[in-house]
Design a protein around this motif. Structure first.
Motif, PDB file in Angstrom:
ATOM      1  N   ARG A 172      60.627 -38.636  20.426  1.00  0.00           N
ATOM      2  CA  ARG A 172      61.392 -39.008  21.608  1.00  0.00           C
ATOM      3  C   ARG A 172      61.924 -40.424  21.434  1.00  0.00           C
ATOM      4  O   ARG A 172      61.128 -41.355  21.343  1.00  0.00           O
ATOM      5  CB  ARG A 172      60.512 -38.939  22.858  1.00  0.00           C
ATOM      6  N   GLU A 176      72.520 -51.403  29.978  1.00  0.00           N
ATOM      7  CA  GLU A 176      73.147 -51.437  31.291  1.00  0.00           C
ATOM      8  C   GLU A 176      74.494 -50.732  31.205  1.00  0.00           C
ATOM      9  O   GLU A 176      74.907 -50.295  30.132  1.00  0.00           O
ATOM     10  CB  GLU A 176      73.299 -52.893  31.724  1.00  0.00           C
ATOM     11  N   ASP A 216      65.299 -37.892  43.298  1.00  0.00           N
ATOM     12  CA  ASP A 216      64.284 -38.718  43.958  1.00  0.00           C
ATOM     13  C   ASP A 216      63.139 -39.018  42.997  1.00  0.00           C
ATOM     14  O   ASP A 216      62.850 -38.224  42.101  1.00  0.00           O
ATOM     15  CB  ASP A 216      63.726 -37.977  45.178  1.00  0.00           C
ATOM     16  N   VAL A 217      62.474 -40.149  43.227  1.00  0.00           N
ATOM     17  CA  VAL A 217      61.436 -40.557  42.268  1.00  0.00           C
ATOM     18  C   VAL A 217      60.359 -39.502  42.049  1.00  0.00           C
ATOM     19  O   VAL A 217      59.954 -39.251  40.921  1.00  0.00           O
ATOM     20  CB  VAL A 217      60.757 -41.894  42.657  1.00  0.00           C
ATOM     21  N   THR A 218      59.899 -38.873  43.127  1.00  0.00           N
ATOM     22  CA  THR A 218      58.807 -37.913  42.936  1.00  0.00           C
ATOM     23  C   THR A 218      59.286 -36.680  42.179  1.00  0.00           C
ATOM     24  O   THR A 218      58.565 -36.133  41.349  1.00  0.00           O
ATOM     25  CB  THR A 218      58.199 -37.499  44.292  1.00  0.00           C
ATOM     26  N   LEU A 236      59.755 -37.395  38.282  1.00  0.00           N
ATOM     27  CA  LEU A 236      58.578 -37.297  37.416  1.00  0.00           C
ATOM     28  C   LEU A 236      58.264 -35.850  37.083  1.00  0.00           C
ATOM     29  O   LEU A 236      57.855 -35.534  35.969  1.00  0.00           O
ATOM     30  CB  LEU A 236      57.371 -37.965  38.089  1.00  0.00           C
ATOM     31  N   LEU A 239      60.630 -34.767  34.420  1.00  0.00           N
ATOM     32  CA  LEU A 239      60.268 -35.399  33.148  1.00  0.00           C
ATOM     33  C   LEU A 239      59.050 -34.725  32.534  1.00  0.00           C
ATOM     34  O   LEU A 239      58.968 -34.552  31.323  1.00  0.00           O
ATOM     35  CB  LEU A 239      59.987 -36.890  33.365  1.00  0.00           C
ATOM     36  N   ARG A 240      58.099 -34.360  33.395  1.00  0.00           N
ATOM     37  CA  ARG A 240      56.891 -33.708  32.896  1.00  0.00           C
ATOM     38  C   ARG A 240      57.249 -32.398  32.194  1.00  0.00           C
ATOM     39  O   ARG A 240      56.747 -32.093  31.128  1.00  0.00           O
ATOM     40  CB  ARG A 240      55.925 -33.452  34.057  1.00  0.00           C
ATOM     41  N   ASP A 271      59.019 -33.213  28.914  1.00  0.00           N
ATOM     42  CA  ASP A 271      58.033 -33.716  27.970  1.00  0.00           C
ATOM     43  C   ASP A 271      57.247 -32.570  27.344  1.00  0.00           C
ATOM     44  O   ASP A 271      57.084 -32.490  26.123  1.00  0.00           O
ATOM     45  CB  ASP A 271      57.083 -34.664  28.715  1.00  0.00           C
ATOM     46  N   ARG A 285      57.475 -31.360  23.404  1.00  0.00           N
ATOM     47  CA  ARG A 285      56.278 -31.440  22.570  1.00  0.00           C
ATOM     48  C   ARG A 285      55.903 -30.092  21.987  1.00  0.00           C
ATOM     49  O   ARG A 285      55.594 -29.972  20.806  1.00  0.00           O
ATOM     50  CB  ARG A 285      55.118 -32.006  23.382  1.00  0.00           C
ATOM     51  N   ARG A 338      61.798 -49.201  32.450  1.00  0.00           N
ATOM     52  CA  ARG A 338      60.397 -48.887  32.760  1.00  0.00           C
ATOM     53  C   ARG A 338      60.117 -47.409  32.497  1.00  0.00           C
ATOM     54  O   ARG A 338      59.111 -47.052  31.898  1.00  0.00           O
ATOM     55  CB  ARG A 338      60.122 -49.221  34.221  1.00  0.00           C
ATOM     56  N   LEU A 339      61.063 -46.575  32.916  1.00  0.00           N
ATOM     57  CA  LEU A 339      60.903 -45.137  32.730  1.00  0.00           C
ATOM     58  C   LEU A 339      60.907 -44.784  31.248  1.00  0.00           C
ATOM     59  O   LEU A 339      60.048 -44.060  30.753  1.00  0.00           O
ATOM     60  CB  LEU A 339      62.045 -44.423  33.451  1.00  0.00           C
ATOM     61  N   THR A 398      57.781 -45.650  29.313  1.00  0.00           N
ATOM     62  CA  THR A 398      56.594 -44.824  29.530  1.00  0.00           C
ATOM     63  C   THR A 398      56.794 -43.402  29.027  1.00  0.00           C
ATOM     64  O   THR A 398      55.854 -42.658  28.878  1.00  0.00           O
ATOM     65  CB  THR A 398      56.238 -44.772  31.031  1.00  0.00           C
ATOM     66  N   PHE A 399      58.056 -43.034  28.772  1.00  0.00           N
ATOM     67  CA  PHE A 399      58.316 -41.638  28.414  1.00  0.00           C
ATOM     68  C   PHE A 399      58.539 -41.454  26.918  1.00  0.00           C
ATOM     69  O   PHE A 399      58.215 -40.411  26.366  1.00  0.00           O
ATOM     70  CB  PHE A 399      59.542 -41.152  29.187  1.00  0.00           C
ATOM     71  N   CYS A 400      59.115 -42.446  26.242  1.00  0.00           N
ATOM     72  CA  CYS A 400      59.550 -42.245  24.857  1.00  0.00           C
ATOM     73  C   CYS A 400      58.565 -42.858  23.860  1.00  0.00           C
ATOM     74  O   CYS A 400      57.669 -43.616  24.212  1.00  0.00           O
ATOM     75  CB  CYS A 400      60.919 -42.838  24.635  1.00  0.00           C
ATOM     76  N   GLU A 422      62.573 -41.226  50.430  1.00  0.00           N
ATOM     77  CA  GLU A 422      63.454 -40.554  49.493  1.00  0.00           C
ATOM     78  C   GLU A 422      64.668 -40.011  50.234  1.00  0.00           C
ATOM     79  O   GLU A 422      64.798 -40.178  51.445  1.00  0.00           O
ATOM     80  CB  GLU A 422      62.680 -39.451  48.780  1.00  0.00           C
ATOM     81  N   ASP A 442      73.163 -52.434  38.072  1.00  0.00           N
ATOM     82  CA  ASP A 442      72.259 -52.582  36.938  1.00  0.00           C
ATOM     83  C   ASP A 442      71.085 -53.477  37.323  1.00  0.00           C
ATOM     84  O   ASP A 442      71.193 -54.309  38.220  1.00  0.00           O
ATOM     85  CB  ASP A 442      73.014 -53.233  35.779  1.00  0.00           C
ATOM     86  N   PHE A 455      56.508 -43.035  34.040  1.00  0.00           N
ATOM     87  CA  PHE A 455      55.985 -41.728  33.662  1.00  0.00           C
ATOM     88  C   PHE A 455      54.585 -41.855  33.089  1.00  0.00           C
ATOM     89  O   PHE A 455      54.302 -42.753  32.306  1.00  0.00           O
ATOM     90  CB  PHE A 455      56.922 -41.126  32.623  1.00  0.00           C
ATOM     91  N   ARG A 476      51.940 -39.610  30.989  1.00  0.00           N
ATOM     92  CA  ARG A 476      51.787 -38.353  30.256  1.00  0.00           C
ATOM     93  C   ARG A 476      50.507 -37.677  30.720  1.00  0.00           C
ATOM     94  O   ARG A 476      49.446 -38.308  30.756  1.00  0.00           O
ATOM     95  CB  ARG A 476      51.722 -38.652  28.765  1.00  0.00           C
TER      96      ARG A 476
END
Lengths: 279, 308, 257
Positions: A36, A42, A186-188, A191, A194-195, A198, A202, A216-217, A220-222, C44, C175, C251, C253
């Motif tokens: 990943r 930006e 939305d943020v929730t 995720l 993304l899960r 991911d 995998r 930040r995202l 934590t993801f890559c 949200e 940004d 995130f 894992r």
């Protein structure tokens, strides 16, 4: 490390404007294996253009140049459009930012997935149905039968993006390019999507290029992060070591984000330096 | 480049700076940029050239025309182009066709100008008011528009002229009365997309009155679509005017008007083709000019294109 | 008695549509904001946070409950005096500035509506306040970057010298580095001009950074109210707030922790 899946050297994307040529991407080089990789930057950093250039999706008047752009040993530029189409979709797929724009509004989800399957080979109806349902189940859609007959506007943003991912992965590509796949969510929900992504990446051992503005995202993801600034990669770093980033731009991007419990003091801002342009 | 940098900027520099210093300069730059886009389009320039020629012809008609447009010469009737100094020949009363075309340009321009300052303005007002106010105002205004739209334009114009009496001014009035609903529709459609935007909400929040919002915020956004529509419609308006003239309900004899010229010339179409054909070509050319310009204006004025 | 709160929202209910398409966008929400305070609404999409702002300034209909500014009940169309008191900054800096008005016109229009004197000087001052060069004055919005446009929007909101600023996701279209600059600008302006902020965002970290107290909203209802200290020490009651907090950390894992 074995031969990389995708190898890019000196990639440039140029647009001719009234004020002369403008280079959106200026000599970008990187390799992607079955891992990943995040591309962060930006707006205007050329991150999306890089993704599009790989797939040959830069529209005129944009021009793409590269001293090397190979996928699994095949040189991509100069490939006839027919063969390019085979690679695009079957071996490399792309997920865009907003499902509302990238799904066809007048076609049911089922037909759109079937279309993706039919572009490559001639599966039977029963097979299409089975593979579609399986794929929708894989992106954790609870009621795949209903979603298959639904139109995009009947789905929520998170559902739409899951359908989009299902559509892109149903042909079992080896490389997925995801351009801000969760920014409209939305943020929730983000995720959750993304899960799923991911998990799929995998389990199938795919390569993933994750393009995002959200440091930040991505961190934590890559596994690995490429930081782009004004069309160039200014830093390449393991995601887990991001807090030790050397380049002042990367550091600046990390520090300027407010954090919970960070107090009300002024946030450090980026002092852009001309020297970064040639980093 | 080696000149002292204290010299005042040249006009070109003044027009291409991205930091204007006054309202006037900002305005000039906007116009200059629009002109540059427009002038890079060859067909638009052709259309503009046709219209400029029409205007010049109308302005200087007495000097351009070779003969008195209404002077009859019954011995020299229906002569072909080039005969005895008659550039485009003569008509059934021996009048010089070229001179009549030149003077006819005045009538055409008069019609075009008068329609252009009435129908679109009225349509713009109705459309923006209906779109901005919504509710009952919208319903009443739009049903009225629908009623006018339901009639074919020429038929409605015919009815008006029949009621008001023949003549150019009445013809123009009739055309204007039949043309405005289309602009009202265009303006309202544009208003509905503008109405919900944040900048209108912001203006409301600053205490702007509905009148100010309509004239200052909504109208500038609708203006360009209406202008484009007007230029594209001009061809149709000229044809309607010619049609009314053709039916004897527009300009009255002996006044030179292109539609009326075709109307009388049609009797001789087979034996003396030029009498009807030449005014026909004139109408075609001017209509084409407006269409070409309108097409290009759409690219220049489209507010969506301006943001890029 | 002490002075009334600057903003008081009491059992505010906002509904849209009728019959089958009836939607309750805000359902009996109450909170109060003291003068000079910065108060956050977080949630949200569909939580009704932006609708609360729109209801306060009359852009959405108040179906039930009431809104008071300095103890004055707001009813009917908002008066001119109200617009001098309360101003708003919108989310999308590309949509909130008229594409055909120059910056000069955008800033001078509120002044002319309210009959202010010395417009030239006020416009120059407003541009300076938000950190923009006066050379920007005669440009059109499309000649500016997103961050510069948002500065103009802030300048426009402040040019009438209001006491309350409603901020509807003012940085979510920008940004990260520009967001930091705009947030710093807002913090500075609040201090300099003793403003009261009602700040709406989906980003818990931004709200925590900008606000003294905050209200978590979900599906049109208030979930819980807390101070920023409670957020930092994770002293929260509802699972939803906890989920939001977790999500803002990025995130995780599954099985990695």
């Amino acid at each position: 490390m074995s031969a990389p899946l995708l190898s890019v050297r000196d990639l440039t994307v140029t647009f001719d404007t009234r004020r002369g040529p403008f280079e959106a991407v200026r000599g970008v080089s990187f390799d992607v294996g079955r891992e990943r990789v995040g591309i962060v930057g930006e707006s205007g950093s050329g991150k999306s253009m890089t993704g599009r250039a790989i797939l040959g999706l830069v529209r005129p008047p944009g021009r793409v140049g590269a001293s090397r752009l190979t996928f699994d040993g095949t040189e991509l530029p100069g490939l006839p459009e027919r063969q390019m189409r085979t690679i695009r979709g079957r071996r490399i797929s792309m997920v865009m930012q907003d499902p509302r724009y990238s799904l066809n509004p007048v076609m049911t989800v089922g037909r759109q997935i079937a279309e993706a399957l039919r572009v490559h080979g001639r599966p039977s109806r029963a097979e299409i149905r089975k593979r579609s349902l399986d794929m929708l189940a894989e992106v954790q859609i609870r009621d795949p039968e209903r979603v298959l007959t639904a139109y995009p506007h009947e789905l929520s943003g998170g559902m739409g993006q899951r359908v989009m991912i299902a559509m892109m992965l149903v042909t079992q590509p080896e490389l997925l390019i995801a351009d801000e796949p969760t920014s409209a969510l939305d943020v929730t929900v983000q995720l959750e999507v993304l899960r799923i992504l991911d998990d799929l990446v995998r389990r199938r051992g795919m390569g993933l290029i994750f393009i995002s503005h959200d440091l930040r995202l991505v961190s934590t993801f890559c596994d690995r992060v490429l930081v782009m600034y004004r069309g160039r990669i200014v830093e390449e770093i393991k995601a887990s070591l991001l807090h030790q980033a050397q380049h002042p731009y990367t550091q600046g991007l990390l520090n300027c984000l407010p954090r919970i419990g960070g107090g009300h003091e002024a946030l450090p801002t980026l002092q852009r330096q001309d020297a970064w342009n040639d980093a | 480049m080696s000149q002292a940098h204290t010299t005042p900027p040249t006009l070109r520099e003044w027009l291409s700076t991205d930091t204007p210093r006054s309202r006037f300069q900002a305005r000039s730059i906007a116009i200059w940029n629009a002109w540059r886009t427009l002038s890079s389009n060859g067909l638009a320039m052709l259309g503009l050239a046709i219209i400029v020629v029409l205007v010049l012809m109308a302005l200087f008609a007495p000097w351009i025309a070779t003969h008195e447009p209404n002077a009859q010469n019954l011995t020299g009737r229906l002569n072909p182009p080039g005969w005895e100094g008659h550039l485009l020949g003569t008509d059934e009363l021996g009048r010089d066709i070229f001179s009549r075309i030149v003077f006819g340009a005045r009538v055409t321009l008069y019609i075009v100008a008068l329609v252009a300052v009435t129908a679109p303005v009225f349509g713009l007002i109705v459309g923006t008011v209906a779109g901005t106010m919504g509710g009952w105002t919208d319903r009443v205004l739009m049903r009225m528009t629908d009623i006018f739209l339901a009639f074919p334009r020429l038929i409605l114009a015919l009815a008006f002229v029949a009621a008001l009496g023949p003549g150019i001014f009445n013809a123009v009035l009739a055309i204007a009365l039949t043309a405005w609903p289309a602009y009202a529709r265009v303006a309202r459609a544009e208003t509905l997309t503008v109405r919900r935007s944040d900048y209108i909400a912001a203006a409301r929040l600053q205490g702007a009155s509905t009148f100010r919002i309509i004239t200052g915020h909504v109208m500038p956004m609708c203006l360009s679509s209406v202008i484009v529509r007007v230029t594209l419609d001009m061809a149709g308006i000229i044809l309607t005017a010619a049609g009314l003239g053709f039916l004897g309900l527009g300009a009255q004899p002996p006044q030179a008007e292109w539609g009326a010229m075709i109307s009388t010339g049609r009797q001789y179409l087979l034996s003396h083709w030029w009498v009807a054909t030449i005014p026909g070509i004139a109408i075609l050319t001017v209509s084409l000019g407006f269409n070409l310009l309108g097409d290009a204006l759409r690219d220049v004025l489209d507010p969506r294109a301006a943001t890029k | 008695m002490s002075q009334p709160p600057r903003i008081e929202v009491e059992n505010l209910t906002v509904t849209f549509g009728e019959g089958r398409r009836h939607v309750v966008a805000v359902d009996r929400v109450s909170f109060r904001v003291e003068p000079g305070e910065s108060y956050g609404l977080v949630g949200e999409s569909g939580s009704g946070k932006s609708t609360v702002l729109r209801a306060i300034c009359g852009l959405a209909p108040i179906e039930g409950g009431r809104v008071l500014i300095d103890g004055q009940n707001l009813t009917g169309a908002r008066s001119r005096a109200f617009t001098r008191q309360v101003q708003m900054v919108f989310q999308d800096p590309y949509g909130s500035l008229h594409p055909r008005h120059t910056i000069d016109r955008i800033l001078s229009e509120p002044l002319s509506i309210h009959g202010f004197q010395g417009r030239d000087q006020r416009i120059t001052q407003a541009l300076e306040d938000v950190g923009l060069d006066p050379a920007f004055r005669f440009r059109l919005p499309h000649q500016l970057s997103g961050g510069q446009r948002q500065r103009i929007a802030i300048a426009r909101a402040l040019i009438l010298e209001p006491t309350v600023l409603l901020l509807d996701e003012p940085t979510s279209a920008l940004d990260a580095s520009i967001q930091a600059e705009i947030l710093n600008l807002l913090t500075r302006l609040r201090r300099e001009k003793q403003l009261t902020y009602l700040f709406v965002s989906h980003d818990l970290a931004v709200i925590d950074h900008m606000c003294d107290r905050l209200l978590v909203m979900r599906g049109g209802k208030a979930v819980e109210e807390m101070t920023d200290g409670a957020l930092a020490s994770r002293d929260v009651d509802s699972d939803y707030t906890r989920a939001l907090m977790k999500a803002s950390e990025g995130f995780v894992r599954p099985g990695a922790a």
